[in-house]
Structure formats: structure tokens, C-alpha cells
Design an enzyme around this catalytic site. Structure first.
Site, PDB file in Angstrom:
ATOM      1  N   GLY A   1       0.801  -1.223   0.000  1.00  0.00           N
ATOM      2  CA  GLY A   1       0.000   0.000   0.000  1.00  0.00           C
ATOM      3  C   GLY A   1       0.830   1.266   0.000  1.00  0.00           C
ATOM      4  O   GLY A   1       0.292   2.341  -0.218  1.00  0.00           O
TER       5      GLY A   1
ATOM      6  N   CYS B   1     -25.228 -13.065 -21.697  1.00  0.00           N
ATOM      7  CA  CYS B   1     -24.956 -14.393 -21.124  1.00  0.00           C
ATOM      8  C   CYS B   1     -25.822 -14.689 -19.906  1.00  0.00           C
ATOM      9  O   CYS B   1     -25.759 -15.779 -19.351  1.00  0.00           O
ATOM     10  CB  CYS B   1     -23.473 -14.532 -20.766  1.00  0.00           C
ATOM     11  SG  CYS B   1     -22.985 -13.641 -19.285  1.00  0.00           S
TER      12      CYS B   1
END
Lengths: 283, 256
Positions: free
Chosen positions: A29, A241
Site C-alpha cells: 500500500g 450471457c
């Protein structure tokens, strides 16, 4: 393949970038500054991501590029071609086959596995930037863990919209220490950041920062006790889909208000269609 | 009784020029200290040294912390000092714009300090913010408005609310009434006096306006060229100034 050094960058540059990546992995981070190079593309097109990809690619890698989830948009196609020409690596559109995936603004729907590397293109790596314009001050805030300001932004969202309206680039806290901008992925993807089996690398070319999440890192989206984080998506199934669990793009299909929702992850959608799933808008 | 703040020998130089020199005093809990002097007399430098915005060249600023007792804030680590800055200390700037986030709503401005000390419940933060807006006489319906839509006096009151919401024990004020017209000044002073008395605050007020210190301050220091030339009870200094400069200062005030 004689015109270029492997993967375009010279070896010294790759070495410098790898050092930044290793440091980033060691401090999850944390934004590591690096000497970003000029790339043969404009800033904002993924110069950071391309440099990180160039530094981690090996000749045996299988490379995939997605732009907003899609393999077939300009940005994805041009970066994929760039590495085909300058590194000669094999490319694919199948998420599970790829070993290095460079992405702009999405995490693939299919869970990634160990051994894969996900490279993000990052426009603005500093999550506090729009709250505190001074770089010297934001660095100090990171080093002293002063993150109250991040919640001020979320507070403003709730007071103005009644809920946390930030829907992309949603700030996260990594391993209880650094607050990180996950690049402009939709907040739907935020839960996938944490505990992921693949390595996640973030490259910001213009801002000259690299940061990283090693596999299985704890990543928590910031929120309030009475307004908890919610991973939101359009409340529809995919028109092509029929998937109900994927992140959707809204497409306008005529000038009479007609629209349809389709998976933003084209590979995921096509794989489902091949397997026989059909949505209501499928031809 | 331990002083809340004990200042010893504070000196700050800007090159060869003296900002303030060898200033010492004690401030006890609940006491309001006024610092007056003309422009360039070093009063803002002194205030910034005490509040940790400037590092003095010499001297100590010992603050009686809640947990560890008296500590020198100049030698303490930066995280500790910044923590003090958002919990036990408050700093009211002369220009409200310096102390407010102009792009953030009034509620967010008041709530920032709460969130900075770990408050994570939106409802609670908002309730406290609304409560504080009421205490500084800003209508609760303005809680979601940005300070840019507020008048100068309202901005200054908002800045005060934002600073006092975490219940600080010591407030630094730099010309809190500067740039406001007299009727707005009077309301602000009235409000400040009420808050200081109700919350038992200690305060250090830097100003060139003698009326402000007459109303608010228990004790007074007069500064000239970086040095304290006279100190004492406010009424005593203002009614019977001893030093030539204090006499000049007091006699310079226009009588209406």
C-alpha cells in the site's frame, strides 16, 4: 525482435522498476517513487502499467490486456500489440491462461490464481489528493497515519446524497496501515482486492509512483459503522450471457431510450455464452 | 496547582532579525491570556512557536498533557504534537479561510476533528456537528452548505465550532475578530466569552484590539519589538499602564 531490447525498456530501467516493485511488495500500500520513463504513448493511456508490465514480463509469459474489462478496445489492443512486437510474448484473452494481466479499471470476474500478476494502470495514486493538494502534507499524513480526512470525503458523500456515492476508486486500508487508491476500479471489485492469490502491482507513470499488494493481503474498504461499505452493481442480469454476478456496462442501443446491460468482462461473458448460457438480448 | 502551559525563554530569530526574544509566562487552567502589541511586535511569531507551527531557536513550551503530565511540546515527537493539535489544542486563525476547508460542507468541517480522532459513526458525527453549529449560532439548516456561502462572521464562528468540537483545553487565537465589522465583532466576542466560561477553556489571544482583551482576557502581556515590555492583570495594565509603550497603546484608542 532485433529492433528492441526485450520488452522495450533497457535493462537498467527494468532493474530500477523491479527495485521499486520489490519495495512496494515489502510495504503493501505504500507509494514508492520511481523514475518513470517516457513511453511511446500519451500519459493517461497506461504508461505506468506498461512500464511495470515490461519490468515483470519474461519470454515465457502469457500476456493479457483488458480495458474496462474488455479485451477488444483501443487501449487493450494497442498495448497487447506493443508487447507482441517488442517482447514477442504470447498473448491471450483467456483470464485463466494468462500469467501477466495488465488492466485498466477492472479486476477480471474469474478468480485469479497463484502465479499470476495483475498490473493496474493508475492515473492518480494519491487517495488524499483531492482533499489535500500539497504533496508534502499528504506524505506526512501517510507517514503519521492521519487518515481522518478520508472519512471527511465519505461524510460529504452521505450528507449530499444520503449514501456513500463514491462508486469507483473507492479508498481502502491495507493491512491496517496505509490508505490506498485501488485505481479507478468500480467499488464492486473492491472485495476482490483483499486475500487475492495473485500479485497485484499498481503503476502510475505520470505521477511516478508504484505500489503493490502481495498475495493474500488484508484490504478493507473504508466506511462508517452506520453506513457500511456495499459493493454495488446495476441490478440486472447480463443481456448476452444472463450472468447475475458480474459487473455490467449499460449500453444505449437506439435513440428511443432502449438500453441493454452486458458484462464488462468480455472474456467472462464469451466463455459463458460458449458454455450455452443465454441472456434475453442474445441474438 | 500545575500550570496548563508553561512557557520559558522562547526565542525565535529570522536571521539577524528578532521574531520574539526570551518570553516566559505560566498559564493556569481556565485562564485567558491576552497578548497585545503593534504589527511586527512578534506576537504572532510567539503564538506560532507555542502552537507548534514554528520551531523556536531556544526555550521550552511545557504543556500539562492528560496522560503523561507536563511535557515539553518542542522536543516531543511530531506525531504526538500533531495529536495534541487535534485533541487538546485548538487554533483559531485570523482568516477563517486558513482554518476551514472551503470545499467541504459546514458539517464536514466540524466533523473532521472527530473523524481524525477515530469517530466512525456518521449519525453521531452529524448530531455533534449540528449541536455545535447551534452553539455558535449557525442555523442547523446550513449544516450541508459550504463555508463559501457563509458571511465572514459565520465563517469565523464555524471555525470556532470546528476547533472546539473535540473539547480542547487550550485555544490559541490569532486576531479572532480581525476583518469583521464592529457589530459582528461584538456578537463573536459575546459568543467566545460564553464558550470560554462554560467550557472552562484556557486561551491565549493575540490581538491588536484592546477592546477584545478587555472583554476576554484575565491577564495581559504587552509586546514591543519581540520583547514583553509589560505584563499583569488586564484591568491593571489597561487602566494604569506603566511602560511608555503601553501608555502610548492605551492612549491611541479612539474614544467614541
Amino acid at each position: 525482435m532485433t529492433e528492441y531490447n526485450f520488452a522495450y525498456l533497457d535493462e537498467q530501467t527494468k532493474r530500477m522498476i523491479r527495485r521499486a516493485i520489490l519495495k512496494g511488495l515489502a510495504i503493501p500500500g505504500y507509494q514508492v517513487p520511481f523514475a518513470s520513463r517516457e513511453m511511446p504513448m500519451p500519459y493517461g493511456w497506461g504508461t505506468g502499467g506498461v512500464q511495470v508490465s515490461a519490468a515483470v514480463l519474461t519470454p515465457k509469459d502469457m500476456f493479457k490486456v483488458i480495458d474496462q474489462g474488455a479485451d477488444d478496445t483501443t487501449n487493450a489492443v494497442s498495448i497487447r500489440t506493443f508487447f507482441q512486437r517488442t517482447a514477442g510474448v504470447a498473448t491471450t484473452t483467456a483470464t485463466s491462461d494468462a500469467t501477466v494481466i495488465q488492466t485498466r479499471h477492472r479486476i477480471p470476474e474469474e478468480p485469479l490464481h497463484e502465479g499470476q500478476i495483475l498490473v493496474y494502470q493508475v492515473p492518480i495514486p494519491e487517495p488524499l489528493r483531492f482533499l489535500e493538494p500539497r504533496e508534502s502534507e499528504t506524505r506526512k499524513m501517510h507517514s503519521l497515519e492521519e487518515y481522518g480526512l478520508m472519512h471527511v470525503k465519505l461524510y460529504e458523500d452521505i450528507s449530499r446524497h444520503g449514501h456513500i456515492a463514491t462508486s469507483y476508486a473507492y479508498p481502502v486500508k491495507v493491512e491496517g496501515r496505509y490508505v490506498m487508491d485501488p485505481s479507478p476500479i468500480p467499488k464492486f471489485d473492491n472485495p476482490k482486492l483483499g486475500d487475492m492469490a495473485a500479485i497485484q502491482l499498481f503503476g502510475a507513470g505520470r505521477e511516478q509512483r508504484i505500489y503493490a499488494l502481495p498475495p493474500y493481503t488484508q484490504v478493507v474498504s473504508l466506511d462508517f459503522e452506520d453506513h457500511p461499505f456495499e459493493a454495488s452493481k446495476a441490478d440486472h442480469p447480463c443481456g448476452m450471457c444472463g450472468a447475475t454476478d458480474s459487473y455490467l456496462d449499460e449500453l444505449i442501443i437506439d435513440d428511443a431510450g432502449g438500453r441493454m446491460f452486458v458484462c464488462s468482462d468480455t472474456d467472462y461473458c464469451e466463455a459463458r455464452q460458449t458454455a450455452g448460457h443465454k441472456g434475453k438480448d442474445a441474438a | 496547582m500545575t500550570p496548563l502551559l508553561s512557557v520559558q525563554g522562547i526565542t525565535k530569530r529570522y536571521g539577524a532579525h528578532i521574531g520574539c526574544a526570551d518570553v516566559s509566562f505560566d498559564l493556569y487552567p481556565g485562564e485567558v491570556m491576552g497578548i497585545v502589541g503593534e504589527s511586527g511586535s512578534g506576537k504572532s511569531t510567539l503564538l506560532n512557536c507555542m502552537a507548534g507551527h514554528l520551531t523556536p531557536d531556544a526555550g521550552q513550551v511545557v504543556f500539562d498533557t492528560r496522560t503523561n503530565g507536563p511535557r515539553d511540546t518542542i522536543t516531543m515527537s511530531e506525531p504526538e504534537r500533531r495529536m495534541l493539535g487535534r485533541t487538546d489544542w485548538a487554533f483559531v486563525h485570523q482568516h477563517a479561510r486558513d482554518g476551514l476547508r472551503m470545499g467541504v460542507s459546514a458539517g464536514g468541517n466540524v466533523g473532521e476533528r472527530l473523524m481524525a480522532v477515530g469517530e466512525r459513526n456518521y449519525g453521531d458525527i452529524r448530531d455533534k456537528a449540528t449541536d455545535w453549529l447551534g452553539r455558535v449560532e449557525i442555523d442547523a439548516s446550513r449544516v450541508d452548505d459550504r463555508p463559501t456561502t457563509f458571511s465572514g462572521g459565520m465563517q469565523q464562528r464555524l471555525q470556532i465550532a470546528r476547533n472546539l468540537v473535540t473539547g480542547p483545553r487550550l485555544v490559541f487565537m490569532d486576531e479572532p475578530t480581525g476583518g469583521l465589522d464592529v457589530s459582528v465583532q461584538a456578537r463573536l466576542l459575546d459568543l467566545l466569552r460564553g464558550l470560554v466560561r462554560d467550557m472552562g477553556l484556557s486561551a491565549i489571544i493575540v490581538t491588536h484590539d484592546l477592546a477584545v482583551v478587555r472583554l476576554l482576557a484575565d491577564r495581559l502581556m504587552v509586546m514591543k519589538s519581540g520583547r514583553v515590555v509589560e505584563a499583569g492583570l488586564t484591568d491593571q495594565v489597561l487602566d494604569d499602564p506603566q511602560h511608555a509603550y503601553s501608555q502610548l497603546l492605551v492612549s491611541s484608542v479612539l474614544q467614541v
